[in-house]
Design a protein around this motif. Structure first.
Motif, PDB file in Angstrom:
ATOM      1  N   GLU A  31       0.831  -1.207   0.000  1.00 34.41           N
ATOM      2  CA  GLU A  31       0.000   0.000   0.000  1.00 34.41           C
ATOM      3  C   GLU A  31       0.864   1.255   0.000  1.00 34.41           C
ATOM      4  OE1 GLU A  31       0.046  -1.587   4.323  1.00 34.41           O
ATOM      5  OE2 GLU A  31       0.320  -2.350   2.288  1.00 34.41           O
ATOM      6  N   HIS A  32       1.988   1.224   0.700  1.00 36.24           N
ATOM      7  CA  HIS A  32       2.891   2.370   0.719  1.00 36.24           C
ATOM      8  C   HIS A  32       3.630   2.502  -0.613  1.00 36.24           C
ATOM      9  CE1 HIS A  32       2.491   1.178   5.037  1.00 36.24           C
ATOM     10  NE2 HIS A  32       2.111   2.444   5.086  1.00 36.24           N
ATOM     11  N   ILE A  33       3.981   1.354  -1.202  1.00 35.15           N
ATOM     12  CA  ILE A  33       4.605   1.383  -2.531  1.00 35.15           C
ATOM     13  C   ILE A  33       3.641   2.007  -3.535  1.00 35.15           C
ATOM     14  CG2 ILE A  33       5.466  -0.026  -4.443  1.00 35.15           C
ATOM     15  CD1 ILE A  33       6.593  -1.969  -2.307  1.00 35.15           C
ATOM     16  N   LEU A  34       2.370   1.630  -3.463  1.00 30.39           N
ATOM     17  CA  LEU A  34       1.359   2.214  -4.339  1.00 30.39           C
ATOM     18  C   LEU A  34       1.293   3.731  -4.142  1.00 30.39           C
ATOM     19  CD1 LEU A  34      -0.964   1.848  -6.384  1.00 30.39           C
ATOM     20  CD2 LEU A  34      -2.486   1.544  -4.417  1.00 30.39           C
ATOM     21  N   LEU A  35       1.290   4.176  -2.893  1.00 30.26           N
ATOM     22  CA  LEU A  35       1.254   5.613  -2.611  1.00 30.26           C
ATOM     23  C   LEU A  35       2.490   6.312  -3.178  1.00 30.26           C
ATOM     24  CD1 LEU A  35      -0.066   5.598   1.074  1.00 30.26           C
ATOM     25  CD2 LEU A  35      -1.351   6.176  -1.002  1.00 30.26           C
ATOM     26  N   GLY A  36       3.638   5.675  -3.058  1.00 29.67           N
ATOM     27  CA  GLY A  36       4.858   6.249  -3.622  1.00 29.67           C
ATOM     28  C   GLY A  36       4.786   6.380  -5.131  1.00 29.67           C
ATOM     29  N   LEU A  37       4.193   5.384  -5.781  1.00 29.62           N
ATOM     30  CA  LEU A  37       4.044   5.434  -7.240  1.00 29.62           C
ATOM     31  C   LEU A  37       3.080   6.543  -7.656  1.00 29.62           C
ATOM     32  CD1 LEU A  37       3.936   1.614  -7.983  1.00 29.62           C
ATOM     33  CD2 LEU A  37       5.765   3.207  -8.638  1.00 29.62           C
ATOM     34  N   VAL A  38       1.958   6.643  -6.960  1.00 25.44           N
ATOM     35  CA  VAL A  38       0.970   7.681  -7.287  1.00 25.44           C
ATOM     36  C   VAL A  38       1.575   9.066  -7.072  1.00 25.44           C
ATOM     37  CG1 VAL A  38      -1.287   8.661  -6.722  1.00 25.44           C
ATOM     38  CG2 VAL A  38      -0.991   6.198  -6.701  1.00 25.44           C
ATOM     39  N   GLY A  39       2.408   9.201  -6.070  1.00 27.95           N
ATOM     40  CA  GLY A  39       2.988  10.486  -5.735  1.00 27.95           C
ATOM     41  C   GLY A  39       4.173  10.903  -6.578  1.00 27.95           C
ATOM     42  N   THR A  40       4.630  10.042  -7.463  1.00 20.29           N
ATOM     43  CA  THR A  40       5.788  10.357  -8.297  1.00 20.29           C
ATOM     44  C   THR A  40       5.331  11.061  -9.570  1.00 20.29           C
ATOM     45  OG1 THR A  40       6.923   8.404  -7.430  1.00 20.29           O
ATOM     46  CG2 THR A  40       7.860   9.415  -9.383  1.00 20.29           C
ATOM     47  N   LEU A  49      -1.684   5.491 -13.243  1.00 17.78           N
ATOM     48  CA  LEU A  49      -2.548   5.389 -12.067  1.00 17.78           C
ATOM     49  C   LEU A  49      -3.531   6.560 -12.005  1.00 17.78           C
ATOM     50  CD1 LEU A  49       0.062   4.088  -9.514  1.00 17.78           C
ATOM     51  CD2 LEU A  49      -2.100   2.947 -10.056  1.00 17.78           C
ATOM     52  N   ARG A  50      -3.019   7.757 -12.239  1.00 14.46           N
ATOM     53  CA  ARG A  50      -3.907   8.924 -12.204  1.00 14.46           C
ATOM     54  C   ARG A  50      -4.949   8.862 -13.323  1.00 14.46           C
ATOM     55  NH1 ARG A  50       0.890  10.829 -10.180  1.00 14.46           N
ATOM     56  NH2 ARG A  50       1.742  11.407 -12.203  1.00 14.46           N
ATOM     57  N   GLU A  51      -4.550   8.382 -14.495  1.00 17.07           N
ATOM     58  CA  GLU A  51      -5.505   8.214 -15.602  1.00 17.07           C
ATOM     59  C   GLU A  51      -6.591   7.199 -15.245  1.00 17.07           C
ATOM     60  OE1 GLU A  51      -3.053   7.146 -18.928  1.00 17.07           O
ATOM     61  OE2 GLU A  51      -2.122   9.133 -18.996  1.00 17.07           O
ATOM     62  N   GLN A  52      -6.248   6.239 -14.393  1.00 15.68           N
ATOM     63  CA  GLN A  52      -7.202   5.219 -13.968  1.00 15.68           C
ATOM     64  C   GLN A  52      -8.047   5.709 -12.784  1.00 15.68           C
ATOM     65  OE1 GLN A  52      -7.507   1.757 -15.094  1.00 15.68           O
ATOM     66  NE2 GLN A  52      -6.434   2.518 -16.888  1.00 15.68           N
ATOM     67  N   LEU A 155      -3.188  -3.936  -3.388  1.00 14.21           N
ATOM     68  CA  LEU A 155      -4.265  -4.420  -4.253  1.00 14.21           C
ATOM     69  C   LEU A 155      -5.631  -4.149  -3.626  1.00 14.21           C
ATOM     70  CD1 LEU A 155      -2.761  -7.781  -5.563  1.00 14.21           C
ATOM     71  CD2 LEU A 155      -2.853  -5.561  -6.715  1.00 14.21           C
ATOM     72  N   GLU A 156      -5.706  -4.211  -2.292  1.00 20.20           N
ATOM     73  CA  GLU A 156      -6.954  -3.878  -1.607  1.00 20.20           C
ATOM     74  C   GLU A 156      -7.298  -2.404  -1.804  1.00 20.20           C
ATOM     75  OE1 GLU A 156      -7.344  -5.232   2.479  1.00 20.20           O
ATOM     76  OE2 GLU A 156      -5.864  -6.800   2.075  1.00 20.20           O
ATOM     77  N   VAL A 157      -6.291  -1.552  -1.767  1.00 24.71           N
ATOM     78  CA  VAL A 157      -6.512  -0.123  -1.996  1.00 24.71           C
ATOM     79  C   VAL A 157      -7.033   0.090  -3.412  1.00 24.71           C
ATOM     80  CG1 VAL A 157      -5.398   2.148  -2.179  1.00 24.71           C
ATOM     81  CG2 VAL A 157      -4.833   0.626  -0.266  1.00 24.71           C
ATOM     82  N   LEU A 158      -6.409  -0.573  -4.384  1.00 18.52           N
ATOM     83  CA  LEU A 158      -6.882  -0.445  -5.768  1.00 18.52           C
ATOM     84  C   LEU A 158      -8.325  -0.916  -5.893  1.00 18.52           C
ATOM     85  CD1 LEU A 158      -3.740  -1.607  -7.765  1.00 18.52           C
ATOM     86  CD2 LEU A 158      -4.683   0.724  -7.632  1.00 18.52           C
ATOM     87  N   ALA A 159      -8.652  -2.021  -5.237  1.00 16.15           N
ATOM     88  CA  ALA A 159     -10.031  -2.535  -5.290  1.00 16.15           C
ATOM     89  C   ALA A 159     -11.004  -1.532  -4.664  1.00 16.15           C
ATOM     90  CB  ALA A 159     -10.121  -3.882  -4.576  1.00 16.15           C
ATOM     91  N   ALA A 160     -10.606  -0.928  -3.545  1.00 17.05           N
ATOM     92  CA  ALA A 160     -11.464   0.063  -2.895  1.00 17.05           C
ATOM     93  C   ALA A 160     -11.670   1.283  -3.790  1.00 17.05           C
ATOM     94  CB  ALA A 160     -10.852   0.494  -1.557  1.00 17.05           C
ATOM     95  N   LEU A 161     -10.698   1.568  -4.632  1.00 16.69           N
ATOM     96  CA  LEU A 161     -10.795   2.690  -5.562  1.00 16.69           C
ATOM     97  C   LEU A 161     -11.416   2.268  -6.893  1.00 16.69           C
ATOM     98  CD1 LEU A 161      -7.311   4.315  -4.855  1.00 16.69           C
ATOM     99  CD2 LEU A 161      -9.553   5.079  -4.028  1.00 16.69           C
ATOM    100  N   GLU A 162     -11.883   1.009  -6.936  1.00 19.56           N
ATOM    101  CA  GLU A 162     -12.548   0.438  -8.105  1.00 19.56           C
ATOM    102  C   GLU A 162     -11.661   0.428  -9.347  1.00 19.56           C
ATOM    103  OE1 GLU A 162     -16.358   2.372  -8.491  1.00 19.56           O
ATOM    104  OE2 GLU A 162     -17.001   1.642  -6.530  1.00 19.56           O
ATOM    105  N   VAL A 163     -10.392   0.077  -9.133  1.00 22.28           N
ATOM    106  CA  VAL A 163      -9.443  -0.058 -10.230  1.00 22.28           C
ATOM    107  C   VAL A 163      -9.203  -1.544 -10.450  1.00 22.28           C
ATOM    108  CG1 VAL A 163      -7.082   0.415 -11.013  1.00 22.28           C
ATOM    109  CG2 VAL A 163      -8.348   2.138  -9.714  1.00 22.28           C
ATOM    110  N   ASP A 164      -9.420  -1.986 -11.674  1.00 22.85           N
ATOM    111  CA  ASP A 164      -9.234  -3.385 -12.042  1.00 22.85           C
ATOM    112  C   ASP A 164      -7.749  -3.653 -12.285  1.00 22.85           C
ATOM    113  OD1 ASP A 164      -9.725  -6.036 -13.089  1.00 22.85           O
ATOM    114  OD2 ASP A 164      -9.511  -5.163 -15.105  1.00 22.85           O
ATOM    115  N   PRO A 165      -7.133  -4.555 -11.506  1.00 23.51           N
ATOM    116  CA  PRO A 165      -5.700  -4.825 -11.685  1.00 23.51           C
ATOM    117  C   PRO A 165      -5.333  -5.281 -13.103  1.00 23.51           C
ATOM    118  CG  PRO A 165      -6.461  -5.755  -9.620  1.00 23.51           C
ATOM    119  CD  PRO A 165      -7.679  -5.288 -10.367  1.00 23.51           C
ATOM    120  N   ALA A 166      -6.183  -6.108 -13.720  1.00 23.01           N
ATOM    121  CA  ALA A 166      -5.886  -6.574 -15.076  1.00 23.01           C
ATOM    122  C   ALA A 166      -5.928  -5.410 -16.068  1.00 23.01           C
ATOM    123  CB  ALA A 166      -6.870  -7.668 -15.493  1.00 23.01           C
TER     124      ALA A 166
END
Length: 181
Positions: A31-40, A49-52, A155-166
């Motif tokens: 979850e922190h790695i995801l936040l780091g990616l979104v923040g870059t 990620l932002r487009e999604q 992945l739980e954060v992505l699911a909560a944000l309704e982002v499909d991993p595939a």
């Protein structure tokens, strides 16, 4: 391993550490790695990620909600600080002196450790980069590694944000293919 990361990918990893510390967590999870990616900024993973629809503030809120629901409190490393205090080491005093000597925030203790899921995601980063024939690991590879690992609260954060991993994976691969041409 980090020597093979691009500057932006290294920045994302540093941001993931910063996010964990800012949230009071004594670990770095997916979850922190995801936040780091979104923040870059200006990074392939951050842009996709932002487009999604993944926005940093909302992703941070979901991270906190998911961790609190799992019973994981923001301890800020207090158990480690308490253990050191019990043998006479004053972490607050060390922090104060480090701030005086090196500037505010230069000393963070304890440094959060990576969770097993986060380590697996970072290991997958290597596999994803190699599968694409890339020598350096960019933010896109880190995101692909996080998705390929298939587990973790990111992945739980992505699911909560309704982002499909595939769908996210396809978007990243399409971006990488477009950048290569």
């Amino acid at each position: 391993m980090f020597e093979f990361f691009t500057d932006r990918a290294r920045r994302a990893v540093v941001l993931s550490q910063d996010e964990a510390i800012a949230l009071g967590h004594d670990f770095i999870g997916t979850e922190h790695i995801l936040l780091g990616l979104v923040g870059t900024d200006r990074s392939t993973a951050g842009d996709v990620l932002r487009e999604q629809g993944v926005e940093l503030t909302r992703a941070r809120e979901e991270t906190v909600r998911i961790l609190e629901a799992a019973g994981i409190a923001a301890a800020g490393g207090q158990p480690v600080k308490d253990a050191l205090s019990s043998i006479g080491i004053d972490v607050a005093e060390i922090q104060r002196r480090a701030d005086q000597a090196f500037g505010p925030g230069a000393f963070q203790y304890p440094r959060p450790a990576y969770t097993p899921h986060a380590k697996k995601a970072l290991e997958q980063t290597l596999r994803e980069a190699r599968a694409l024939g890339h020598e350096k690991f960019g933010t896109e590879h880190v995101l692909l590694g996080l998705l390929a690992a298939g587990q973790g609260r990111g992945l739980e954060v992505l699911a909560a944000l309704e982002v499909d991993p595939a769908g996210l994976r396809e978007a990243v691969l399409a971006r990488v293919a477009g950048e290569a041409s």
